[in-house]
Scaffold this motif. Structure first.
Motif, PDB file in Angstrom:
ATOM      1  N   TRP A 243      84.332  10.414   3.704  1.00  0.00           N
ATOM      2  CA  TRP A 243      85.324  10.750   4.738  1.00  0.00           C
ATOM      3  C   TRP A 243      84.964  10.078   6.058  1.00  0.00           C
ATOM      4  CZ3 TRP A 243      84.424  14.174   9.043  1.00  0.00           C
ATOM      5  CH2 TRP A 243      85.574  14.481   9.778  1.00  0.00           C
ATOM      6  N   ALA A 244      83.691  10.134   6.431  1.00  0.00           N
ATOM      7  CA  ALA A 244      83.241   9.464   7.660  1.00  0.00           C
ATOM      8  C   ALA A 244      83.450   7.956   7.552  1.00  0.00           C
ATOM      9  CB  ALA A 244      81.777   9.786   7.923  1.00  0.00           C
ATOM     10  N   GLY A 245      83.212   7.406   6.356  1.00  0.00           N
ATOM     11  CA  GLY A 245      83.393   5.970   6.162  1.00  0.00           C
ATOM     12  C   GLY A 245      84.839   5.540   6.284  1.00  0.00           C
ATOM     13  N   ARG A 246      85.747   6.346   5.742  1.00  0.00           N
ATOM     14  CA  ARG A 246      87.176   6.015   5.849  1.00  0.00           C
ATOM     15  C   ARG A 246      87.653   6.080   7.304  1.00  0.00           C
ATOM     16  NH1 ARG A 246      87.232   9.116   1.090  1.00  0.00           N
ATOM     17  NH2 ARG A 246      87.848  10.992   2.229  1.00  0.00           N
ATOM     18  N   ASN A 247      86.929   6.807   8.126  1.00  0.00           N
ATOM     19  CA  ASN A 247      87.285   6.947   9.538  1.00  0.00           C
ATOM     20  C   ASN A 247      86.230   6.317  10.451  1.00  0.00           C
ATOM     21  OD1 ASN A 247      89.751   8.955   9.588  1.00  0.00           O
ATOM     22  ND2 ASN A 247      88.321   9.781   8.081  1.00  0.00           N
ATOM     23  N   SER A 248      85.558   5.315   9.929  1.00  0.00           N
ATOM     24  CA  SER A 248      84.448   4.714  10.677  1.00  0.00           C
ATOM     25  C   SER A 248      84.894   4.140  12.014  1.00  0.00           C
ATOM     26  CB  SER A 248      83.763   3.631   9.838  1.00  0.00           C
ATOM     27  OG  SER A 248      84.691   2.627   9.451  1.00  0.00           O
ATOM     28  N   ILE A 249      86.115   3.619  12.093  1.00  0.00           N
ATOM     29  CA  ILE A 249      86.606   3.071  13.353  1.00  0.00           C
ATOM     30  C   ILE A 249      86.653   4.151  14.429  1.00  0.00           C
ATOM     31  CG2 ILE A 249      89.028   3.436  12.693  1.00  0.00           C
ATOM     32  CD1 ILE A 249      87.715   0.561  14.868  1.00  0.00           C
ATOM     33  N   VAL A 250      87.021   5.368  14.040  1.00  0.00           N
ATOM     34  CA  VAL A 250      87.108   6.473  14.995  1.00  0.00           C
ATOM     35  C   VAL A 250      85.720   6.843  15.501  1.00  0.00           C
ATOM     36  CG1 VAL A 250      87.909   8.834  15.358  1.00  0.00           C
ATOM     37  CG2 VAL A 250      89.153   7.326  13.801  1.00  0.00           C
ATOM     38  N   VAL A 251      84.775   6.981  14.574  1.00  0.00           N
ATOM     39  CA  VAL A 251      83.407   7.319  14.961  1.00  0.00           C
ATOM     40  C   VAL A 251      82.837   6.235  15.859  1.00  0.00           C
ATOM     41  CG1 VAL A 251      81.067   7.757  14.111  1.00  0.00           C
ATOM     42  CG2 VAL A 251      83.034   8.625  12.841  1.00  0.00           C
ATOM     43  N   TYR A 252      83.075   4.991  15.499  1.00  0.00           N
ATOM     44  CA  TYR A 252      82.480   3.886  16.247  1.00  0.00           C
ATOM     45  C   TYR A 252      82.991   3.821  17.685  1.00  0.00           C
ATOM     46  CZ  TYR A 252      80.878  -0.711  17.597  1.00  0.00           C
ATOM     47  OH  TYR A 252      80.277  -1.736  18.274  1.00  0.00           O
ATOM     48  N   VAL A 253      84.293   3.877  17.874  1.00  0.00           N
ATOM     49  CA  VAL A 253      84.824   3.694  19.225  1.00  0.00           C
ATOM     50  C   VAL A 253      84.603   4.924  20.106  1.00  0.00           C
ATOM     51  CG1 VAL A 253      86.557   2.022  18.474  1.00  0.00           C
ATOM     52  CG2 VAL A 253      87.164   4.445  18.577  1.00  0.00           C
ATOM     53  N   SER A 254      84.509   6.113  19.511  1.00  0.00           N
ATOM     54  CA  SER A 254      84.437   7.336  20.315  1.00  0.00           C
ATOM     55  C   SER A 254      83.022   7.794  20.628  1.00  0.00           C
ATOM     56  CB  SER A 254      85.187   8.471  19.611  1.00  0.00           C
ATOM     57  OG  SER A 254      84.538   8.848  18.409  1.00  0.00           O
ATOM     58  N   HIS A 255      82.047   7.451  19.787  1.00  0.00           N
ATOM     59  CA  HIS A 255      80.729   8.073  19.936  1.00  0.00           C
ATOM     60  C   HIS A 255      80.017   7.688  21.219  1.00  0.00           C
ATOM     61  CE1 HIS A 255      79.033   4.164  18.738  1.00  0.00           C
ATOM     62  NE2 HIS A 255      77.881   4.621  19.170  1.00  0.00           N
ATOM     63  N   PHE A 256      80.154   6.441  21.655  1.00  0.00           N
ATOM     64  CA  PHE A 256      79.391   5.964  22.813  1.00  0.00           C
ATOM     65  C   PHE A 256      79.811   6.661  24.105  1.00  0.00           C
ATOM     66  CE2 PHE A 256      77.699   2.942  25.886  1.00  0.00           C
ATOM     67  CZ  PHE A 256      76.478   2.586  25.318  1.00  0.00           C
ATOM     68  N   TYR A 302      93.864   4.344  17.489  1.00  0.00           N
ATOM     69  CA  TYR A 302      93.121   3.601  16.478  1.00  0.00           C
ATOM     70  C   TYR A 302      93.969   2.600  15.700  1.00  0.00           C
ATOM     71  CZ  TYR A 302      90.665   7.868  17.591  1.00  0.00           C
ATOM     72  OH  TYR A 302      90.103   8.906  18.280  1.00  0.00           O
ATOM     73  N   VAL A 303      95.272   2.720  15.793  1.00  0.00           N
ATOM     74  CA  VAL A 303      96.150   1.766  15.120  1.00  0.00           C
ATOM     75  C   VAL A 303      97.429   1.642  15.933  1.00  0.00           C
ATOM     76  CG1 VAL A 303      97.228   3.516  13.637  1.00  0.00           C
ATOM     77  CG2 VAL A 303      97.163   1.133  12.892  1.00  0.00           C
ATOM     78  N   VAL A 304      97.967   0.451  16.007  1.00  0.00           N
ATOM     79  CA  VAL A 304      99.129   0.203  16.852  1.00  0.00           C
ATOM     80  C   VAL A 304     100.327   1.027  16.360  1.00  0.00           C
ATOM     81  CG1 VAL A 304      99.918  -1.785  15.522  1.00  0.00           C
ATOM     82  CG2 VAL A 304     100.507  -1.609  17.929  1.00  0.00           C
ATOM     83  N   PRO A 305     101.063   1.662  17.264  1.00  0.00           N
ATOM     84  CA  PRO A 305     102.256   2.420  16.849  1.00  0.00           C
ATOM     85  C   PRO A 305     103.252   1.515  16.120  1.00  0.00           C
ATOM     86  CG  PRO A 305     101.638   2.969  19.107  1.00  0.00           C
ATOM     87  CD  PRO A 305     100.771   1.813  18.714  1.00  0.00           C
ATOM     88  N   GLY A 306     103.852   2.036  15.076  1.00  0.00           N
ATOM     89  CA  GLY A 306     104.811   1.256  14.304  1.00  0.00           C
ATOM     90  C   GLY A 306     104.174   0.324  13.309  1.00  0.00           C
ATOM     91  N   ASN A 307     102.870   0.467  13.091  1.00  0.00           N
ATOM     92  CA  ASN A 307     102.156  -0.440  12.198  1.00  0.00           C
ATOM     93  C   ASN A 307     102.747  -0.458  10.791  1.00  0.00           C
ATOM     94  OD1 ASN A 307      99.957  -1.967  10.949  1.00  0.00           O
ATOM     95  ND2 ASN A 307      99.313   0.013  10.147  1.00  0.00           N
TER      96      ASN A 307
END
Length: 332
Positions: A243-256, A302-307
């Motif tokens: 689950w964390a891997g599927r959302n890795s982009i979220v963890v990466y951009v938010s943690h810092f 995390y993803v452009v609207p309308g993607n």
């Protein structure tokens, strides 16, 4: 792959939970040493895993390929680069270097450059063996180029070194399942080598990351990890890491930014360094995972609207172009 991606991105959080306090004189030696052991493998593994998706991505049309990377990589990069610079790193956006290096978001910048460079391999996508062979050549060339490059820009040097593992991942994508059946005696020997190399790297950073001397350690470590991963038993821990891997982009951009804010608050209180580092690490992990849980309500971050709508149109257009009927319609 999701499991490994989850492990790698959570280790990035653990790294910064220790490094941010350490950079401000509040380090914990044992914690720092643990991160030094992991340094040769953490980011190369993330890049390698991204690279394994390249052959599948190249099978798409150029339009769908570029849109997908813009929607899921460039968009969050821009959103969080501006947001972090304005709200957290005051004064950062006023410096050109901030935009040229990406600060903590450098990984997304380097990944974007790798995907753009990867388009050059598109003509080979129907010939997997040739694609793999050329990707290996690119890996070697990038490692050597990094060794002889003295450019000051950290994004250039990081892209050359870590980006090399992106292309190594692309080269190995078709043999991962076969590697998982390698004999355990070979893996045991490899484990000894990896442990020795990682320990050897404690004394000098050039043997941990960013150099031609560190690359063998990273390659051996990735090989070991890829063999072990399929043998991790299914269960709650496995599911959580996926689950964390599927959302890795979220963890990466938010943690810092989260860890920065925790660190600033604790600095005002003047807590003990061990408690400071532990709180930054655990708080960074828990709050980053909370942000993941909130993703359905914050998707635009995390993803452009309308993607999905644009992606569907591109897929429909590509499908129409590839059918004989549509060819007749265009010629008439």
């Amino acid at each position: 792959m999701d499991l490994l991606r989850g492990v790698a991105v959570l280790l990035v959080v653990v790294l910064h939970g220790s490094d941010i306090p350490r950079a401000n004189g509040l380090g914990v030696d044992r914690w720092t040493e643990l991160n030094l052991y992991l340094e040769p493998f953490r980011m190369p593994l993330l890049m390698f895993l991204s690279g394994t998706l390249l052959p599948r991505s190249l099978a798409k049309s150029a339009g769908a390929y570029l849109w997908g990377k813009f929607a899921s990589i460039v968009w969050p990069l821009m959103i969080w680069l501006v947001g972090f610079g304005v709200l957290i790193y005051h004064g950062g956006p006023g410096r050109l270097q901030y935009w040229l290096t990406g600060d903590y978001l450098w990984f997304l910048m380097a990944l974007t450059l790798c995907y753009l460079a990867g388009m050059l391999l598109k003509p080979l996508v129907s010939r997997p063996q040739l694609l793999s062979g050329l990707a290996v050549v690119v890996f070697v060339v990038m490692i050597i180029a990094r060794h002889y490059t003295e450019v000051e820009n950290s994004l250039v040097t990081r892209t050359l070194y870590y980006g090399a593992f992106f292309f190594l991942g692309a080269a190995c994508a078709r043999i991962l399942q076969r590697w998982a059946t390698a004999p355990w005696l070979l893996i045991a020997a490899l484990g000894v080598v990896v442990a020795w190399l990682a320990h050897h790297g404690l004394e000098s950073r050039e043997f941990r990351a960013g150099t031609i001397y560190a690359a063998p350690t990273a390659v051996a470590g990735i090989a070991l990890i890829l063999w072990v991963a399929p043998r991790i038993r299914a269960g709650r821990v496995n599911s959580f890491l996926q689950w964390a891997g599927r959302n890795s982009i979220v963890v990466y951009v938010s943690h810092f930014p989260i860890i920065i804010l925790i660190h600033r608050g604790l600095s005002q209180l003047g807590v003990d360094p061990v408690l400071h580092v532990a709180t930054c690490t655990l708080g960074g992990l828990l709050l980053s995972l909370l942000v993941v849980w909130l993703r359905p309500w914050t998707r635009w971050l995390y993803v452009v609207p309308g993607n999905r709508r644009v992606a569907a149109r591109l897929a429909a257009r590509d499908g129409a172009v590839s059918t004989p009927g549509s060819d007749r319609m265009r010629m008439s």
